[in-house]
Design a protein around this motif. Structure first.
Motif, PDB file in Angstrom:
ATOM      1  N   UNK A 244       2.034  11.406  37.787  1.00 50.12           N
ATOM      2  CA  UNK A 244       3.501  11.656  38.377  1.00 50.12           C
ATOM      3  C   UNK A 244       3.056  12.775  39.353  1.00 50.12           C
ATOM      4  N   UNK A 245       3.732  12.559  40.774  1.00 45.78           N
ATOM      5  CA  UNK A 245       3.330  13.324  41.822  1.00 45.78           C
ATOM      6  C   UNK A 245       4.614  13.839  42.482  1.00 45.78           C
ATOM      7  N   UNK A 257       1.358  17.468  44.306  1.00 44.54           N
ATOM      8  CA  UNK A 257       1.087  18.199  43.073  1.00 44.54           C
ATOM      9  C   UNK A 257       1.009  16.985  41.872  1.00 44.54           C
ATOM     10  N   UNK A 258       0.237  16.997  41.048  1.00 45.13           N
ATOM     11  CA  UNK A 258       0.326  16.198  39.915  1.00 45.13           C
ATOM     12  C   UNK A 258       1.010  16.986  38.897  1.00 45.13           C
ATOM     13  N   UNK A 336      16.140  10.951  37.865  1.00 42.54           N
ATOM     14  CA  UNK A 336      15.006  11.671  38.529  1.00 42.54           C
ATOM     15  C   UNK A 336      14.379  12.717  37.788  1.00 42.54           C
ATOM     16  N   UNK A 337      13.432  13.072  37.842  1.00 43.97           N
ATOM     17  CA  UNK A 337      12.566  14.275  37.061  1.00 43.97           C
ATOM     18  C   UNK A 337      11.223  14.383  37.931  1.00 43.97           C
ATOM     19  N   UNK A 338      10.625  15.350  37.495  1.00 41.46           N
ATOM     20  CA  UNK A 338       9.417  16.056  38.339  1.00 41.46           C
ATOM     21  C   UNK A 338       8.536  14.611  38.349  1.00 41.46           C
ATOM     22  N   UNK A 359       6.523   6.765  41.241  1.00 41.09           N
ATOM     23  CA  UNK A 359       5.810   7.801  40.542  1.00 41.09           C
ATOM     24  C   UNK A 359       5.967   9.069  41.731  1.00 41.09           C
ATOM     25  N   UNK A 360       6.612   9.180  42.515  1.00 40.16           N
ATOM     26  CA  UNK A 360       6.675  10.331  43.390  1.00 40.16           C
ATOM     27  C   UNK A 360       8.051  10.622  43.674  1.00 40.16           C
TER      28      UNK A 360
END
Length: 377
Positions: A244-245, A257-258, A336-338, A359-360
């Motif tokens: 996830x980015x 960032x990962x 939505x989350x990080x 995944x962004x």
């Protein structure tokens, strides 16, 4: 969305044998618009997309882009991902089940179950009902909008230092109580993650069990959602999963960032769940078909209030009624989350459902895939 505001990405117990049985694949010629929307999202900068559809033809999935930007590994139709505020539908379902059992009323005050918790700076839990928590008409401040919280958990320097912090529901609510309400209870609408942290606390007060235990017992296990978990403080994703980015910034530029590993207690019952697209479509189909709630409670869940500034959406009890570009109504939720942006929805009869994940979290709108599936060809 669990992140600072809601609906931004979109503008921004019995089961049938058919639901549990493996379904045949849909005809290969179908879902052309959905495939195109998924490819377009990746072309616009989303690292990878995974989506699953359940309809009368069976189950169909598509993916595009990568699940790992370092290795180039593709996304999988079986990926587990953080669903963010889609968690809210699970929480609302449990509270409505408790109402059906006569264990609480949605018109109970929050103070009845959580005495003294909602207090200070004009907040008063004696004036806020459980129903107002679930439909976001409580006026209670959204803790994720707090500047200090945002700097600590959403921006680069803070997140990289604090990504593994454990936060309790009481701490999250206390943060919100430092702020005055946005409006008097019942007079307006404003999305607040604090509402659903409180809702999770109410579940524990009523049942003596955590909201995670009750969701697992009442929803996940009966529906055999084998890819769905309420992770608590677990920082990793189950396998299979993609990375996830995030930009960890207020802009869509700069380094990426990962952010796959994090302690999801910062989201609590407002956005903690991990699931798969296949599980989410099964969940929303079962819910709208009346397999989780009696008719009266499902009607309550679908009783909506307008969303200011969004004429195409209305909010029920943990459930969004969205009117798509072709006039079709679908019921579901965004999340939505990080590093994760998702939407899941189904038609009111539960016959046609879709769940999609990016995944962004800095670009793209999963709602475009939703619209393509239900309005395209």
């Amino acid at each position: 969305m669990f992140v600072r505001t809601a609906l931004v990405a979109a503008t921004a117990v019995a089961l049938s044998a058919a639901l549990l049985a493996p379904a045949a694949a849909a005809p290969a010629a179908g879902h052309r618009a959905t495939r195109e929307a998924v490819r377009t999202a990746v072309a616009a900068g989303v690292p990878g997309v995974t989506a699953t559809v359940r309809d009368p033809h069976g189950t169909w999935s598509t993916t595009a882009g990568v699940g790992d930007t370092r290795t180039g590994a593709p996304r999988s139709a079986s990926d587990h991902y953080r669903v963010g505020s889609i968690t809210k539908t699970f929480v609302a379902t449990v509270l409505l089940q408790l109402e059906a059992e006569g264990r609480l009323s949605l018109d109970d005050t929050v103070d009845r179950w959580l005495p003294g918790v909602v207090r200070g700076h004009g907040n008063d839990g004696r004036r806020v009902t459980v129903r107002q928590l679930l439909d976001h008409t409580s006026g209670i401040y959204n803790y994720t909008s707090d500047d200090g919280f945002a700097r600590t958990y959403f921006l680069k320097d803070g997140f990289l230092r604090h990504r593994y912090d454990t936060l309790t529901p009481a701490e999250l609510v206390a943060l919100a109580m430092r702020h005055a309400p946005d409006f008097a209870p019942g007079t307006d609408w404003s999305y607040s993650n604090t509402n659903y942290v409180l809702a999770g606390m109410v579940i524990k007060a009523v049942t003596g069990h955590s909201y995670a235990e009750e969701i697992t017992r009442r929803v996940i296990e009966p529906l055999r959602l084998t890819g769905t978990v309420v992770p608590g403080t677990r920082t990793t994703l189950p396998s299979p999963s993609s990375r996830a980015y995030s930009k960890l910034a207020d802009t869509a530029t700069g380094p990426t960032y990962d952010v796959t590993a994090l302690n999801p207690s910062l989201a609590s019952s407002a956005g903690e769940i991990i699931s798969t697209s296949a599980d989410l479509t099964r969940f929303y189909q079962a819910l709208l078909r009346g397999r989780l709630l009696p008719a009266h409670q499902l009607k309550e869940m679908k009783t909506t209030v307008p969303v200011p500034g969004d004429p195409h959406s209305a909010y029920g009890l943990g459930l969004i009624d969205r009117t798509l570009s072709c006039g079709v109504h679908v019921w579901g939720h965004d999340g939505g989350i990080h590093g994760s942006s998702s939407t899941a929805a189904t038609t009111a009869d539960g016959r046609h459902a879709l769940a999609v994940n990016f995944n962004g979290d800095w670009t793209g709108d999963p709602g475009t895939v939703l619209d393509a599936e239900f309005c395209g060809d």
